[in-house]
Design an enzyme around this catalytic site. Structure first.
Site, PDB file in Angstrom:
ATOM      1  N   HIS A 164       0.874  -1.188   0.000  1.00  0.00           N
ATOM      2  CA  HIS A 164       0.000   0.000   0.000  1.00  0.00           C
ATOM      3  C   HIS A 164       0.909   1.235   0.000  1.00  0.00           C
ATOM      4  O   HIS A 164       1.661   1.436  -0.945  1.00  0.00           O
ATOM      5  CB  HIS A 164      -0.911  -0.109   1.233  1.00  0.00           C
ATOM      6  CG  HIS A 164      -2.059   0.848   1.296  1.00  0.00           C
ATOM      7  ND1 HIS A 164      -2.419   1.675   0.277  1.00  0.00           N
ATOM      8  CD2 HIS A 164      -2.948   1.108   2.300  1.00  0.00           C
ATOM      9  CE1 HIS A 164      -3.471   2.395   0.631  1.00  0.00           C
ATOM     10  NE2 HIS A 164      -3.810   2.078   1.865  1.00  0.00           N
ATOM     11  N   HIS A 175      -2.376  -2.180  -9.917  1.00  0.00           N
ATOM     12  CA  HIS A 175      -3.331  -1.583  -8.996  1.00  0.00           C
ATOM     13  C   HIS A 175      -4.589  -2.427  -8.989  1.00  0.00           C
ATOM     14  O   HIS A 175      -4.986  -2.956 -10.025  1.00  0.00           O
ATOM     15  CB  HIS A 175      -3.668  -0.149  -9.433  1.00  0.00           C
ATOM     16  CG  HIS A 175      -4.221   0.673  -8.322  1.00  0.00           C
ATOM     17  ND1 HIS A 175      -5.544   0.654  -7.993  1.00  0.00           N
ATOM     18  CD2 HIS A 175      -3.610   1.506  -7.442  1.00  0.00           C
ATOM     19  CE1 HIS A 175      -5.730   1.456  -6.962  1.00  0.00           C
ATOM     20  NE2 HIS A 175      -4.576   1.977  -6.600  1.00  0.00           N
ATOM     21  N   ASP A 191       2.883   5.463  -6.969  1.00  0.00           N
ATOM     22  CA  ASP A 191       4.143   5.343  -6.233  1.00  0.00           C
ATOM     23  C   ASP A 191       5.370   5.203  -7.119  1.00  0.00           C
ATOM     24  O   ASP A 191       6.491   5.247  -6.630  1.00  0.00           O
ATOM     25  CB  ASP A 191       4.081   4.131  -5.288  1.00  0.00           C
ATOM     26  CG  ASP A 191       3.079   4.363  -4.183  1.00  0.00           C
ATOM     27  OD1 ASP A 191       3.081   5.467  -3.630  1.00  0.00           O
ATOM     28  OD2 ASP A 191       2.289   3.446  -3.880  1.00  0.00           O
TER      29      ASP A 191
HETATM   30  N1  CMC Z   1       4.676  -7.035 -10.471  1.00  0.00           N
HETATM   31  C1  CMC Z   1       4.530  -8.231 -11.078  1.00  0.00           C
HETATM   32  N2  CMC Z   1       3.360  -8.877 -11.207  1.00  0.00           N
HETATM   33  C2  CMC Z   1       2.284  -8.289 -10.681  1.00  0.00           C
HETATM   34  C3  CMC Z   1       2.342  -7.042 -10.034  1.00  0.00           C
HETATM   35  C4  CMC Z   1       3.606  -6.411  -9.945  1.00  0.00           C
HETATM   36  N3  CMC Z   1       3.734  -5.224  -9.348  1.00  0.00           N
HETATM   37  N4  CMC Z   1       1.115  -6.694  -9.613  1.00  0.00           N
HETATM   38  C5  CMC Z   1       0.307  -7.692  -9.985  1.00  0.00           C
HETATM   39  N5  CMC Z   1       1.000  -8.657 -10.635  1.00  0.00           N
HETATM   40  C6  CMC Z   1       0.474  -9.863 -11.265  1.00  0.00           C
HETATM   41  C7  CMC Z   1       0.158 -10.931 -10.229  1.00  0.00           C
HETATM   42  O1  CMC Z   1       1.241 -11.807 -10.051  1.00  0.00           O
HETATM   43  C8  CMC Z   1      -1.020 -11.612 -10.871  1.00  0.00           C
HETATM   44  O2  CMC Z   1      -0.562 -12.465 -11.896  1.00  0.00           O
HETATM   45  P1  CMC Z   1      -1.262 -13.897 -12.127  1.00  0.00           P
HETATM   46  O3  CMC Z   1      -2.711 -13.579 -12.426  1.00  0.00           O
HETATM   47  O4  CMC Z   1      -0.524 -14.498 -13.244  1.00  0.00           O
HETATM   48  O5  CMC Z   1      -1.097 -14.635 -10.826  1.00  0.00           O
HETATM   49  C9  CMC Z   1      -1.788 -10.481 -11.555  1.00  0.00           C
HETATM   50  O6  CMC Z   1      -0.781  -9.502 -11.854  1.00  0.00           O
HETATM   51  C10 CMC Z   1      -2.859  -9.857 -10.702  1.00  0.00           C
HETATM   52  O7  CMC Z   1      -2.261  -9.449  -9.489  1.00  0.00           O
HETATM   53  P2  CMC Z   1      -2.963  -9.446  -8.088  1.00  0.00           P
HETATM   54  O8  CMC Z   1      -1.915  -9.572  -7.025  1.00  0.00           O
HETATM   55  O9  CMC Z   1      -4.093 -10.427  -8.088  1.00  0.00           O
HETATM   56  O10 CMC Z   1      -3.579  -7.985  -8.093  1.00  0.00           O
HETATM   57  P3  CMC Z   1      -4.134  -7.232  -6.837  1.00  0.00           P
HETATM   58  O11 CMC Z   1      -5.230  -6.392  -7.332  1.00  0.00           O
HETATM   59  O12 CMC Z   1      -4.439  -8.179  -5.722  1.00  0.00           O
HETATM   60  O13 CMC Z   1      -2.884  -6.357  -6.366  1.00  0.00           O
HETATM   61  C11 CMC Z   1      -1.369  -4.617  -6.003  1.00  0.00           C
HETATM   62  C12 CMC Z   1      -2.746  -5.000  -6.550  1.00  0.00           C
HETATM   63  C13 CMC Z   1      -1.223  -3.092  -6.037  1.00  0.00           C
HETATM   64  C14 CMC Z   1      -1.240  -5.056  -4.533  1.00  0.00           C
HETATM   65  C15 CMC Z   1      -0.282  -5.309  -6.851  1.00  0.00           C
HETATM   66  O14 CMC Z   1      -0.391  -4.890  -8.191  1.00  0.00           O
HETATM   67  C16 CMC Z   1       1.116  -5.062  -6.322  1.00  0.00           C
HETATM   68  O15 CMC Z   1       1.585  -5.799  -5.455  1.00  0.00           O
HETATM   69  N6  CMC Z   1       1.837  -4.025  -6.846  1.00  0.00           N
HETATM   70  C17 CMC Z   1       3.135  -3.688  -6.342  1.00  0.00           C
HETATM   71  C18 CMC Z   1       3.000  -2.866  -5.069  1.00  0.00           C
HETATM   72  C19 CMC Z   1       2.546  -1.461  -5.359  1.00  0.00           C
HETATM   73  O16 CMC Z   1       3.064  -0.786  -6.251  1.00  0.00           O
HETATM   74  N7  CMC Z   1       1.574  -0.990  -4.562  1.00  0.00           N
HETATM   75  C20 CMC Z   1       1.072   0.395  -4.652  1.00  0.00           C
HETATM   76  C21 CMC Z   1      -0.352   0.452  -5.067  1.00  0.00           C
HETATM   77  S1  CMC Z   1      -0.895   2.098  -5.478  1.00  0.00           S
HETATM   78  C22 CMC Z   1      -0.840   3.006  -4.020  1.00  0.00           C
HETATM   79  C23 CMC Z   1      -1.606   2.441  -2.908  1.00  0.00           C
HETATM   80  O17 CMC Z   1      -2.737   1.945  -3.080  1.00  0.00           O
HETATM   81  O18 CMC Z   1      -1.139   2.523  -1.806  1.00  0.00           O
END
Ligand code: CMC
Length: 427
Positions: free
Chosen positions: A267, A306, A362
């Site tokens: 986050h 996201h 971010d």
């Molecule tokens: N790098 C590589 N792969 C990713 C990433 C990433 N940053 N984010 C998602 N994926 C992949 C994930 O492995 C999955 O692949 P598969 O379907 O093959 O298993 C697919 O994309 C969907 O990901 P998810 O984890 O189910 O998506 P989510 O909606 O649960 O997660 C997130 C959203 C923001 C937690 C995630 O994208 C992430 O961990 N990003 C990196 C951390 C980050 O930058 N966070 C800041 C968010 S914006 C500011 C805030 O809200 O605070």
């Protein structure tokens, strides 16, 4: 066409009409669907609330597919360009843009509540000097509640207003003091002659000069960053503020809970993680290997992806432009090249395209923060300061909403059935 959903329970052959409103069905209607009178009724199962609306909210609108973000109907791009953080806070909390006299009164009140009790210094001195700034901020928010017994009176509108102003006013002070504590430097008291961002810079950076004069470009950039981070509807920290606040906990402790949620690397801690990642990559030559590691799921590309935005995050676009304006003053951040190349490669790579992974807020903010002179562990604190306005607006909206009650999700129990206690000598 009736706005209902017809559901047939194949266990019993019975049919049910469930009302649809605002594109949702009331989850409580599922309780009527039972096999027999003893049955508890159906529930919906939605870990991480991926498809569950937990509230009605008139504060922030996001269309993740189209990359739209609006506060109270106003596009984020227009607010970033024309408004100020304190005006945006007013807008989030009160629902409308203030007229000049309303804005003047609002700014005046916030400016005159920036001081914190001297005992807060003693609380600060209890931390190890190199403790993470976000851990300190979480604790200090809780500590502030101990100075304001009356803030527990959350059903009183005048009391709420008073503490909303106090929190927005004091966030930069306690944040800046966390920073000074980290550096072993004396705490700087607020200068009420400066703007919200300008005074924050004063408390962060002032040394021996009799009066601190913030660089106008950096002051403006911080204010824009504050606007961009002010609210983002029902994310993890806001949901924490609402859930904890639903127990009628005072706003300081409710926000301490929200700040704790924001601390996490998925986050608000992501901007810190992005910088650490860029530093680790170190040079352009290491990018392909890093991307391979991400695709092999050894790690995540921080600052990408996201839960809601499946197009470009509109805040990232504004921040990318802002970065160039800040670098014109501070000099280019050497990590910018790596970030730009990483973005270019990722945006053209099938792995990221297929999963709709784009830079989020971010990805570039950390580069700006670093160039201004903030250590990485301070980045989430810079996110928490403006987000306090959003948390408070959402907290207040939750309290005013007659449909809300204390948050209490259901569960599917997967543990053991009843069993008799086994004495120690029989285990
Ligand atoms: N790098 C590589 N792969 C990713 C990433 C990433 N940053 N984010 C998602 N994926 C992949 C994930 O492995 C999955 O692949 P598969 O379907 O093959 O298993 C697919 O994309 C969907 O990901 P998810 O984890 O189910 O998506 P989510 O909606 O649960 O997660 C997130 C959203 C923001 C937690 C995630 O994208 C992430 O961990 N990003 C990196 C951390 C980050 O930058 N966070 C800041 C968010 S914006 C500011 C805030 O809200 O605070």
């Amino acid at each position: 066409m009736a706005d209902t959903l017809t559901v047939k329970d194949n266990r019993t052959g019975k049919q049910y009409e469930i009302p649809i409103s605002d594109g949702t069905i009331p989850a409580s209607a599922l309780r009527e669907i039972k096999v027999d009178d003893e049955d508890f009724g159906l529930m919906s199962y939605d870990p991480a609330y991926k498809n569950t609306a937990s509230c009605r909210s008139a504060i922030t609108f996001i269309d993740g597919e189209k990359g739209i973000l609006r506060y109270r109907g106003y596009p984020i791009e227009q607010l970033a360009e024309q408004s100020s953080f304190l005006e945006v806070s007013y807008l989030l909390l009160k629902g409308e843009l203030p007229n000049q006299s309303e804005l003047d009164t609002w700014v005046d009140k916030i400016t005159h509540h920036t001081y914190v009790h001297q005992y807060m210094i003693q609380a600060m001195e209890g931390f190890k000097w190199d403790a993470h700034a976000m851990g300190k901020l979480v604790s200090l928010l809780g500590t502030l509640s101990t100075f304001y017994e009356d803030s527990k009176n959350v059903r009183n509108a005048a009391v709420r207003d008073e503490h909303i102003i106090k929190i927005i006013a004091k966030m930069p002070t306690i944040a800046a003091w966390c920073f000074r504590h980290m550096q072993g430097r004396p705490y700087i008291y607020p200068d009420n002659g400066l703007s919200y961002a300008g005074n924050f810079m004063n408390m962060l950076f002032r040394m021996a000069e009799p009066q601190y004069k913030p660089d106008p470009a950096i002051e403006k950039a911080l204010d824009v960053l504050f606007i961009l981070h002010a609210d983002h509807e029902q994310n993890c920290s806001t949901s924490a503020a609402r859930a904890v606040g639903s127990a009628e906990t005072d706003p300081y402790c409710s926000l301490a809970a929200a700040a704790a949620a924001l601390y996490g690397p998925l986050h608000g801690g992501a901007n810190e993680a992005v910088l650490r990642m860029l530093e680790e990559i170190g040079n352009l030559g290491n990018i392909p290997g890093f991307i391979e590691g991400v695709k092999n799921r050894e790690r995540r590309l921080m600052g990408f992806g996201h839960r809601v935005y499946k197009n470009y995050d509109p805040r990232a676009r504004i921040i990318k432009k802002l970065a160039h304006e800040v670098f014109a003053v501070t000099g280019k951040n050497p990590l910018l090249e790596i970030a730009l190349e990483l973005e270019k490669i990722a945006l053209n790579d099938e792995f990221f395209v297929e999963r709709k992974l784009y830079p989020n807020v971010d990805f570039y903010s950390g580069l700006i923060y670093q160039s201004i002179g903030f250590p990485v562990e301070f980045f989430p604190v810079l996110f928490a300061i403006p987000r306090a306005a959003g948390w408070l607006a959402q907290w207040q909206e939750m309290l005013m909403d007659p449909e809300q009650k204390i948050a209490r999700p259901m569960q599917i129990y997967t543990g053991a059935g009843e069993r008799a206690y086994v004495p120690m000598d029989k285990r």
